[in-house]
Design a protein around this motif. Structure first.
Motif, PDB file in Angstrom:
ATOM      1  N   UNK A   1       0.626  -1.279   0.038  1.00 53.63           N
ATOM      2  CA  UNK A   1      -0.171  -0.025   0.021  1.00 53.63           C
ATOM      3  C   UNK A   1       0.802   1.345  -0.035  1.00 53.63           C
ATOM      4  N   UNK A   2       1.793   1.166   0.672  1.00 54.11           N
ATOM      5  CA  UNK A   2       2.860   2.431   0.885  1.00 54.11           C
ATOM      6  C   UNK A   2       3.534   2.846  -0.276  1.00 54.11           C
ATOM      7  N   UNK A   3       3.976   1.590  -1.029  1.00 55.59           N
ATOM      8  CA  UNK A   3       4.564   1.909  -2.475  1.00 55.59           C
ATOM      9  C   UNK A   3       3.621   2.435  -3.439  1.00 55.59           C
ATOM     10  N   UNK A   4       2.440   1.788  -3.542  1.00 61.38           N
ATOM     11  CA  UNK A   4       1.287   2.337  -4.345  1.00 61.38           C
ATOM     12  C   UNK A   4       1.066   3.747  -4.397  1.00 61.38           C
ATOM     13  N   UNK A   5       0.851   4.218  -2.896  1.00 60.71           N
ATOM     14  CA  UNK A   5       0.649   5.494  -2.570  1.00 60.71           C
ATOM     15  C   UNK A   5       1.758   6.463  -2.976  1.00 60.71           C
ATOM     16  N   UNK A   6       3.217   5.862  -3.041  1.00 64.96           N
ATOM     17  CA  UNK A   6       4.183   6.913  -3.298  1.00 64.96           C
ATOM     18  C   UNK A   6       4.245   6.938  -4.894  1.00 64.96           C
ATOM     19  N   UNK A   7       3.851   5.859  -5.496  1.00 68.65           N
ATOM     20  CA  UNK A   7       3.971   5.784  -6.940  1.00 68.65           C
ATOM     21  C   UNK A   7       2.751   6.858  -7.471  1.00 68.65           C
ATOM     22  N   UNK A   8       1.801   6.792  -6.655  1.00 69.09           N
ATOM     23  CA  UNK A   8       0.579   7.898  -7.320  1.00 69.09           C
ATOM     24  C   UNK A   8       1.010   9.159  -6.907  1.00 69.09           C
ATOM     25  N   UNK A   9       1.552   9.551  -5.587  1.00 65.41           N
ATOM     26  CA  UNK A   9       2.127  10.725  -5.438  1.00 65.41           C
ATOM     27  C   UNK A   9       3.078  11.284  -6.210  1.00 65.41           C
ATOM     28  N   UNK A  10       3.975  10.405  -6.596  1.00 60.08           N
ATOM     29  CA  UNK A  10       4.897  10.739  -7.738  1.00 60.08           C
ATOM     30  C   UNK A  10       4.479  10.968  -9.257  1.00 60.08           C
TER      31      UNK A  10
ATOM     32  N   UNK B   1      -3.034  16.307   3.270  1.00 64.87           N
ATOM     33  CA  UNK B   1      -3.170  15.206   4.163  1.00 64.87           C
ATOM     34  C   UNK B   1      -4.595  14.329   3.785  1.00 64.87           C
ATOM     35  N   UNK B   2      -5.551  15.085   3.470  1.00 63.55           N
ATOM     36  CA  UNK B   2      -6.677  14.376   2.947  1.00 63.55           C
ATOM     37  C   UNK B   2      -6.363  13.297   1.686  1.00 63.55           C
ATOM     38  N   UNK B   3      -5.472  13.951   0.527  1.00 63.73           N
ATOM     39  CA  UNK B   3      -4.960  13.313  -0.406  1.00 63.73           C
ATOM     40  C   UNK B   3      -4.482  11.723  -0.097  1.00 63.73           C
ATOM     41  N   UNK B   4      -3.524  12.080   1.163  1.00 62.94           N
ATOM     42  CA  UNK B   4      -2.854  10.801   1.389  1.00 62.94           C
ATOM     43  C   UNK B   4      -3.744   9.800   2.119  1.00 62.94           C
ATOM     44  N   UNK B   5      -4.945  10.302   2.908  1.00 62.58           N
ATOM     45  CA  UNK B   5      -5.725   9.481   3.506  1.00 62.58           C
ATOM     46  C   UNK B   5      -6.543   8.838   2.702  1.00 62.58           C
ATOM     47  N   UNK B   6      -7.002   9.526   1.484  1.00 67.75           N
ATOM     48  CA  UNK B   6      -7.618   8.818   0.300  1.00 67.75           C
ATOM     49  C   UNK B   6      -6.907   7.827  -0.336  1.00 67.75           C
ATOM     50  N   UNK B   7      -5.649   8.137  -0.598  1.00 68.65           N
ATOM     51  CA  UNK B   7      -4.728   7.225  -1.234  1.00 68.65           C
ATOM     52  C   UNK B   7      -4.459   5.863  -0.451  1.00 68.65           C
ATOM     53  N   UNK B   8      -4.432   5.917   0.757  1.00 67.68           N
ATOM     54  CA  UNK B   8      -4.259   4.774   1.768  1.00 67.68           C
ATOM     55  C   UNK B   8      -5.403   3.821   1.665  1.00 67.68           C
ATOM     56  N   UNK B   9      -6.589   4.352   1.607  1.00 60.68           N
ATOM     57  CA  UNK B   9      -7.650   3.505   1.387  1.00 60.68           C
ATOM     58  C   UNK B   9      -8.036   2.870   0.123  1.00 60.68           C
ATOM     59  N   UNK B  10      -7.779   3.959  -0.925  1.00 59.50           N
ATOM     60  CA  UNK B  10      -7.776   3.539  -2.423  1.00 59.50           C
ATOM     61  C   UNK B  10      -6.720   2.447  -2.613  1.00 59.50           C
ATOM     62  N   UNK B  11      -5.353   2.549  -2.331  1.00 58.47           N
ATOM     63  CA  UNK B  11      -4.650   1.559  -2.543  1.00 58.47           C
ATOM     64  C   UNK B  11      -4.997   0.282  -1.830  1.00 58.47           C
TER      65      UNK B  11
END
Length: 282
Positions: free
Chosen positions: A174-183, A201-211
């Motif tokens: 999940x952490x890797x996917x989040x970092x890939x999307x942020x990049x 911070x909202x975006x990161x939270x969204x990405x956490x559950x999205x991933x």
């Protein structure tokens, strides 16, 4: 409260009124005791009343060979985490205690493990990472062992895991996917994130559950098509970026996004785009 099983001098198993096993801990709790004896309530320091019988069995096995000081220290860390993060899954007692005990043993032997996800963890989970750093101080103060900063990252991921109710390998992914999307968003839109901004911070939270949903193959079905069109028309840059992310995820993870997922990504991308600084030309 009668003893059903003695694990060691400090830990016993009892049967409660609902006929479920509970693990009870206290210094010298079982000294000169045997199964069937009454417990001395004044010596009870902690009662683990886990709801899952399998977890009770795992905890019983764990506590039979882990020093009481390590268990009470991890219990203190978990209590601190609950006060900051809210509800955490019960398996954290087992996962975190087992990890910390092993980390302490490794440190004493001079064989620490490097954390490849430390940088991402520090950025994506700042609250959990801050708790990880505090945990290192607690372990140092109570147990006299100073763990390396890499362990703050590992502890943080256990806390993330306890919020998501997943397994540690999944949390790492999940952490890797989040970092890939942020990049992807950063370079696609040429942004410099304001990591203190609420939108980030909202975006990161969204990405956490999205991933997590993506890796679990949980699909969010399309709903209101008129809303999709409105978001696409009003946020064309964010929508195009979300579509690029969809193409990347299809290529890398064989997961196609629904229009609903593209829409939610677009909304969050637009928020973070508005509050981020344009990247200076190189």
């Amino acid at each position: 409260m009668k003893i059903a099983k003695i694990l060691n001098n400090n830990v016993v198993v009892v049967i409660n009124e609902q006929q479920r096993e509970q693990v009870v801990m206290g210094r010298g709790l079982a000294f000169m005791k045997k199964a069937g004896d009454e417990l001395d309530d004044s010596k009870i320091e902690k009662i683990f009343a886990l709801q899952n019988d399998e977890l009770v069995a795992h905890l019983t096995e764990l506590l039979s060979h882990i020093p009481m000081e390590v268990m009470t220290t991890c219990d203190l860390i978990i209590s601190l985490a609950r006060s900051r993060l809210g509800k955490l899954q019960e398996n954290l007692y087992i996962a975190l205690t087992d990890h910390c005990n092993f980390a302490i043993e490794r440190q004493k032997l001079g064989v620490p493990i490097s954390n490849a996800l430390l940088w991402e963890t520090r950025r994506l989970y700042p609250k959990e990472y801050a708790l990880g750093l505090e945990a290192l101080d607690i372990i140092d103060t109570r147990l006299g062992v100073r763990l390396p900063v890499d362990e703050a990252g590992f502890i943080a991921l256990h806390l993330v895991n306890a919020q998501l109710n997943g397994e540690m390998p999944e949390v790492a992914q999940i952490t890797r996917v989040m970092q890939e999307i942020l990049n992807l968003v950063k370079y696609q839109l040429r942004l410099e994130y304001d990591e203190e901004a609420l939108s980030y911070q909202r975006f990161v939270t969204h990405l956490k559950f999205f991933a997590q949903r993506m890796l679990n193959r949980t699909v969010v079905a399309d709903d209101d098509m008129t809303l999709h069109v409105a978001v696409k028309d009003n946020y064309p840059k964010a929508w195009a970026c979300a579509e690029k992310i969809g193409e990347y995820l299809t290529a890398q993870y064989q997961r196609e996004l629904t229009t609903e997922e593209v829409m939610y990504l677009s909304i969050n991308i637009e928020r973070v785009r508005k509050e981020s600084q344009p990247k200076a030309p190189s």
